[in-house]
Design a protein around this motif. Sequence first.
Motif, mmCIF file in Angstrom:
data_model
loop_
_atom_site.group_PDB
_atom_site.id
_atom_site.type_symbol
_atom_site.label_atom_id
_atom_site.label_comp_id
_atom_site.label_asym_id
_atom_site.label_seq_id
_atom_site.Cartn_x
_atom_site.Cartn_y
_atom_site.Cartn_z
ATOM 1 N N GLN A 106 1.302 -1.433 -0.212
ATOM 2 C CA GLN A 106 0.033 0.259 0.524
ATOM 3 C C GLN A 106 1.677 1.243 0.011
ATOM 4 O O GLN A 106 1.573 1.446 0.709
ATOM 5 C CB GLN A 106 -1.332 -0.143 1.312
ATOM 6 C CG GLN A 106 -2.093 1.283 2.075
ATOM 7 C CD GLN A 106 -2.965 0.856 0.143
ATOM 8 O OE1 GLN A 106 -3.768 -0.175 -0.248
ATOM 9 N NE2 GLN A 106 -3.634 2.348 0.017
ATOM 10 N N SER B 230 -1.773 6.310 1.111
ATOM 11 C CA SER B 230 -2.839 6.157 2.158
ATOM 12 C C SER B 230 -3.930 7.038 1.446
ATOM 13 O O SER B 230 -4.160 7.896 0.138
ATOM 14 C CB SER B 230 -2.818 7.279 3.539
ATOM 15 O OG SER B 230 -2.232 8.836 2.323
ATOM 16 N N PRO B 231 -5.381 6.681 1.744
ATOM 17 C CA PRO B 231 -6.234 6.504 1.166
ATOM 18 C C PRO B 231 -6.460 8.402 1.389
ATOM 19 O O PRO B 231 -6.172 9.062 2.219
ATOM 20 C CB PRO B 231 -7.238 6.109 2.038
ATOM 21 C CG PRO B 231 -6.589 5.046 2.058
ATOM 22 C CD PRO B 231 -5.205 5.499 3.052
ATOM 23 N N ARG C 157 -5.968 -0.123 -5.256
ATOM 24 C CA ARG C 157 -5.574 1.447 -4.359
ATOM 25 C C ARG C 157 -5.374 2.943 -4.831
ATOM 26 O O ARG C 157 -5.003 3.695 -4.216
ATOM 27 C CB ARG C 157 -3.999 0.596 -4.300
ATOM 28 C CG ARG C 157 -3.791 -0.858 -3.208
ATOM 29 C CD ARG C 157 -2.349 -0.883 -3.069
ATOM 30 N NE ARG C 157 -3.081 -2.630 -2.209
ATOM 31 C CZ ARG C 157 -1.974 -3.325 -2.693
ATOM 32 N NH1 ARG C 157 -1.414 -3.433 -3.458
ATOM 33 N NH2 ARG C 157 -2.052 -4.770 -2.164
ATOM 34 N N GLU D 163 -8.282 4.080 -4.652
ATOM 35 C CA GLU D 163 -8.578 4.834 -2.971
ATOM 36 C C GLU D 163 -7.622 6.133 -2.715
ATOM 37 O O GLU D 163 -7.761 6.541 -1.574
ATOM 38 C CB GLU D 163 -8.121 3.830 -1.953
ATOM 39 C CG GLU D 163 -8.765 3.131 -2.260
ATOM 40 C CD GLU D 163 -9.281 1.537 -1.534
ATOM 41 O OE1 GLU D 163 -8.102 1.395 -1.042
ATOM 42 O OE2 GLU D 163 -9.969 0.448 -1.465
ATOM 43 N N ALA D 164 -7.274 6.333 -3.586
ATOM 44 C CA ALA D 164 -5.462 7.107 -2.699
ATOM 45 C C ALA D 164 -5.693 8.740 -3.765
ATOM 46 O O ALA D 164 -5.706 9.651 -3.788
ATOM 47 C CB ALA D 164 -4.520 6.983 -3.211
#
Length: 147
Positions: A78, A81-82, A114, A117-118
């Motif tokens: 990951q 971060s979101p 991912r 989400e970022a």
Amino acid sequence: MKKVIFMGPVGCGKTTLSQRMLGLALQYDKTQAVAFYPDIIDTPGEYILHRQYYSALSVTAAEADVIALMQSATDKTQVYSPGFGSIFPKPVIGIVSKTDIAESDAVIQQTKQRLREAGARQVFCLSAVDEMGVKELLAYLEEEEIK
């Protein structure tokens, strides 16, 4: 063409993609400092990996029209971060690189998720080595208005 800034961890393909887009020979070249080209800004991977460099990314991104968050299809970590992309008041896209050597389509889909989400609104899957998906990215960057 809109100016794009490539951000991503070490080894995700930012410089290789820059070389491909500029029509240069592909050769490994570790980016030690921010590299500025007419329509591309190539950043060192350490800028994403170490939070103390986020302000440098933010300031450098002021020169770009589009923020590109990159992650290799071979990297299962990951990275962002979101909501990471929300620190930039510009369109944010995602780029899944190295899709030609991905373990599976499921890994590519997970990497795309991912990046979404970022904060990436649109995600491009490509391989700078075999040019797969590069034309689609260029077409996006050449659009009159960025979505």
